[in-house]
Scaffold this motif. Structure first.
Motif, PDB file in Angstrom:
ATOM      1  N   GLY A  20      34.130  -7.778  24.838  1.00  0.00           N
ATOM      2  CA  GLY A  20      33.505  -9.057  24.710  1.00  0.00           C
ATOM      3  C   GLY A  20      34.556 -10.323  24.063  1.00  0.00           C
ATOM      4  O   GLY A  20      34.389 -11.094  23.290  1.00  0.00           O
ATOM      5  N   LYS A  21      35.767  -9.945  24.624  1.00  0.00           N
ATOM      6  CA  LYS A  21      36.872 -10.810  24.411  1.00  0.00           C
ATOM      7  C   LYS A  21      36.989 -12.231  24.592  1.00  0.00           C
ATOM      8  O   LYS A  21      37.393 -13.194  23.794  1.00  0.00           O
ATOM      9  CB  LYS A  21      38.391 -10.335  24.931  1.00  0.00           C
ATOM     10  CG  LYS A  21      38.384 -10.362  26.378  1.00  0.00           C
ATOM     11  CD  LYS A  21      39.727  -9.945  26.549  1.00  0.00           C
ATOM     12  CE  LYS A  21      39.841  -9.993  28.421  1.00  0.00           C
ATOM     13  NZ  LYS A  21      41.090  -9.544  28.915  1.00  0.00           N
ATOM     14  N   TYR A  22      36.237 -12.581  25.721  1.00  0.00           N
ATOM     15  CA  TYR A  22      35.899 -14.033  26.066  1.00  0.00           C
ATOM     16  C   TYR A  22      35.035 -14.577  25.091  1.00  0.00           C
ATOM     17  O   TYR A  22      35.313 -15.642  24.748  1.00  0.00           O
ATOM     18  CB  TYR A  22      35.379 -14.132  27.395  1.00  0.00           C
ATOM     19  CG  TYR A  22      36.267 -13.706  28.497  1.00  0.00           C
ATOM     20  CD1 TYR A  22      37.793 -14.265  28.594  1.00  0.00           C
ATOM     21  CD2 TYR A  22      36.061 -12.437  29.461  1.00  0.00           C
ATOM     22  CE1 TYR A  22      38.711 -13.826  29.490  1.00  0.00           C
ATOM     23  CE2 TYR A  22      36.954 -12.075  30.388  1.00  0.00           C
ATOM     24  CZ  TYR A  22      38.363 -12.920  30.164  1.00  0.00           C
ATOM     25  OH  TYR A  22      39.452 -12.344  31.022  1.00  0.00           O
ATOM     26  N   LEU A  23      33.990 -13.849  24.522  1.00  0.00           N
ATOM     27  CA  LEU A  23      33.147 -14.350  23.445  1.00  0.00           C
ATOM     28  C   LEU A  23      33.597 -14.663  22.210  1.00  0.00           C
ATOM     29  O   LEU A  23      33.488 -15.693  21.682  1.00  0.00           O
ATOM     30  CB  LEU A  23      31.934 -13.303  23.322  1.00  0.00           C
ATOM     31  CG  LEU A  23      30.589 -13.959  22.764  1.00  0.00           C
ATOM     32  CD1 LEU A  23      30.133 -15.457  23.275  1.00  0.00           C
ATOM     33  CD2 LEU A  23      29.470 -12.947  22.874  1.00  0.00           C
ATOM     34  N   MET A  24      34.451 -13.583  21.967  1.00  0.00           N
ATOM     35  CA  MET A  24      35.388 -13.791  20.696  1.00  0.00           C
ATOM     36  C   MET A  24      36.404 -15.203  20.813  1.00  0.00           C
ATOM     37  O   MET A  24      36.450 -15.519  19.660  1.00  0.00           O
ATOM     38  CB  MET A  24      36.182 -12.556  20.364  1.00  0.00           C
ATOM     39  CG  MET A  24      35.289 -11.182  19.950  1.00  0.00           C
ATOM     40  SD  MET A  24      36.467  -9.773  19.639  1.00  0.00           S
ATOM     41  CE  MET A  24      35.797  -8.589  20.510  1.00  0.00           C
ATOM     42  N   ASN A  25      37.130 -15.088  21.921  1.00  0.00           N
ATOM     43  CA  ASN A  25      37.775 -16.016  22.222  1.00  0.00           C
ATOM     44  C   ASN A  25      37.027 -17.612  21.856  1.00  0.00           C
ATOM     45  O   ASN A  25      37.519 -18.605  21.395  1.00  0.00           O
ATOM     46  CB  ASN A  25      38.614 -16.114  23.442  1.00  0.00           C
ATOM     47  CG  ASN A  25      39.544 -14.835  23.469  1.00  0.00           C
ATOM     48  OD1 ASN A  25      40.189 -14.708  22.301  1.00  0.00           O
ATOM     49  ND2 ASN A  25      39.947 -14.861  24.730  1.00  0.00           N
ATOM     50  N   PHE A  41      34.932 -13.514  13.865  1.00  0.00           N
ATOM     51  CA  PHE A  41      34.224 -12.733  14.728  1.00  0.00           C
ATOM     52  C   PHE A  41      34.428 -11.287  14.560  1.00  0.00           C
ATOM     53  O   PHE A  41      35.693 -10.849  14.584  1.00  0.00           O
ATOM     54  CB  PHE A  41      34.478 -13.182  16.272  1.00  0.00           C
ATOM     55  CG  PHE A  41      33.317 -12.619  17.338  1.00  0.00           C
ATOM     56  CD1 PHE A  41      32.439 -13.221  17.676  1.00  0.00           C
ATOM     57  CD2 PHE A  41      33.451 -11.126  17.687  1.00  0.00           C
ATOM     58  CE1 PHE A  41      31.422 -13.000  18.718  1.00  0.00           C
ATOM     59  CE2 PHE A  41      32.429 -10.591  18.634  1.00  0.00           C
ATOM     60  CZ  PHE A  41      31.606 -11.745  18.968  1.00  0.00           C
ATOM     61  N   LEU A  42      33.617 -10.206  14.142  1.00  0.00           N
ATOM     62  CA  LEU A  42      33.905  -9.080  13.935  1.00  0.00           C
ATOM     63  C   LEU A  42      33.177  -8.084  14.920  1.00  0.00           C
ATOM     64  O   LEU A  42      31.876  -8.261  14.902  1.00  0.00           O
ATOM     65  CB  LEU A  42      33.401  -8.710  12.535  1.00  0.00           C
ATOM     66  CG  LEU A  42      33.421  -7.240  11.995  1.00  0.00           C
ATOM     67  CD1 LEU A  42      35.007  -6.734  11.989  1.00  0.00           C
ATOM     68  CD2 LEU A  42      32.891  -7.000  10.635  1.00  0.00           C
ATOM     69  N   GLY A  43      34.050  -7.572  15.784  1.00  0.00           N
ATOM     70  CA  GLY A  43      33.361  -6.864  16.806  1.00  0.00           C
ATOM     71  C   GLY A  43      33.464  -5.265  16.368  1.00  0.00           C
ATOM     72  O   GLY A  43      34.470  -4.890  15.642  1.00  0.00           O
ATOM     73  N   TRP A  44      32.601  -4.335  17.127  1.00  0.00           N
ATOM     74  CA  TRP A  44      32.846  -2.965  16.691  1.00  0.00           C
ATOM     75  C   TRP A  44      32.427  -2.058  17.864  1.00  0.00           C
ATOM     76  O   TRP A  44      31.701  -2.618  18.822  1.00  0.00           O
ATOM     77  CB  TRP A  44      31.894  -2.600  15.417  1.00  0.00           C
ATOM     78  CG  TRP A  44      30.544  -2.611  15.580  1.00  0.00           C
ATOM     79  CD1 TRP A  44      29.883  -3.732  15.502  1.00  0.00           C
ATOM     80  CD2 TRP A  44      29.474  -1.536  15.878  1.00  0.00           C
ATOM     81  NE1 TRP A  44      28.526  -3.585  15.698  1.00  0.00           N
ATOM     82  CE2 TRP A  44      28.448  -2.184  15.962  1.00  0.00           C
ATOM     83  CE3 TRP A  44      29.675  -0.103  16.000  1.00  0.00           C
ATOM     84  CZ2 TRP A  44      27.084  -1.737  16.040  1.00  0.00           C
ATOM     85  CZ3 TRP A  44      28.398   0.505  16.165  1.00  0.00           C
ATOM     86  CH2 TRP A  44      27.212  -0.116  16.256  1.00  0.00           C
TER      87      TRP A  44
END
Length: 191
Positions: free
Chosen positions: A2-7, A16-19
């Motif tokens: 999900g790096k593009y969404l985080m960016n 943005f906290l992803g796991w």
């Protein structure tokens, strides 16, 4: 993944906290339905205890299976908003749909639907979600037909919104342009 969404969110000044699911990427342990639910609850608790970000200021975003996890946790935690990106109603219906595309020669080797124990049943839980819901659909999604994805929308009892992303397939958040559209849809609801 999900790096593009985080960016996209970071460029607008949002944290943005992803796991990762237990047993995948950087997470220890092994995956199970309950462990996935526990993982998202733990992320929410972490934001509260470490950063004093209450659930009323948290947005939970789940893609496909992650959306099923998000629905369960949102029945217990009153998030500001949940975002369900191409989320099926449950694993059984989704599995049955996916099996239709498997050649019959191979289908006999697949586990019978009745033996699936991890159900991720968002259909029965959707009426109990406490947060507004943004449903994101992809018009070129060959894995999850729109009519199946919209089953959850019809059961939502909170304010809900829909966004169809044209030209997108099931893994739309992995394309910068589509991730940006998701981010814009979310920001349009919270700003």
């Amino acid at each position: 993944e999900g790096k593009y969404l985080m960016n996209s969110f970071a460029q607008r000044g949002f944290g943005f906290l992803g796991w990762s699911y237990p047993g995948y990427e950087y997470s220890e342990g092994y995956p199970s339905e309950q462990r996935l639910y526990d993982g998202l609850r733990a992320m929410s608790d972490h934001l509260v205890s470490t950063h004093d970000i209450q659930p009323s200021n948290q947005i939970a975003i789940g893609h496909s299976l992650g959306g099923l996890v998000t629905v369960d946790v949102a029945t217990k935690i009153p998030f500001r908003l949940i975002v369900l990106v191409v989320t099926p109603p449950n694993t059984l219906d989704y599995y049955e749909h996916l099996l239709k595309s498997v050649p019959s020669l191979i289908r006999w080797m697949c586990i019978p639907k009745e033996k699936i124990i991890q159900r991720f049943d968002a259909l029965s839980k959707m009426p109990f979600v406490k947060a507004p819901v943004l449903f994101i659909y992809a018009d070129k999604d060959e894995e999850l037909p729109l009519d199946m994805a919209r089953k959850l929308f019809s059961l939502s009892r909170t304010p809900n919104y829909e966004q169809l992303i044209n030209g997108a397939g099931h893994d739309l958040e992995m394309v910068p342009r589509f991730a940006e559209e998701i981010c814009k849809a979310v920001c349009g609801l919270i700003i």
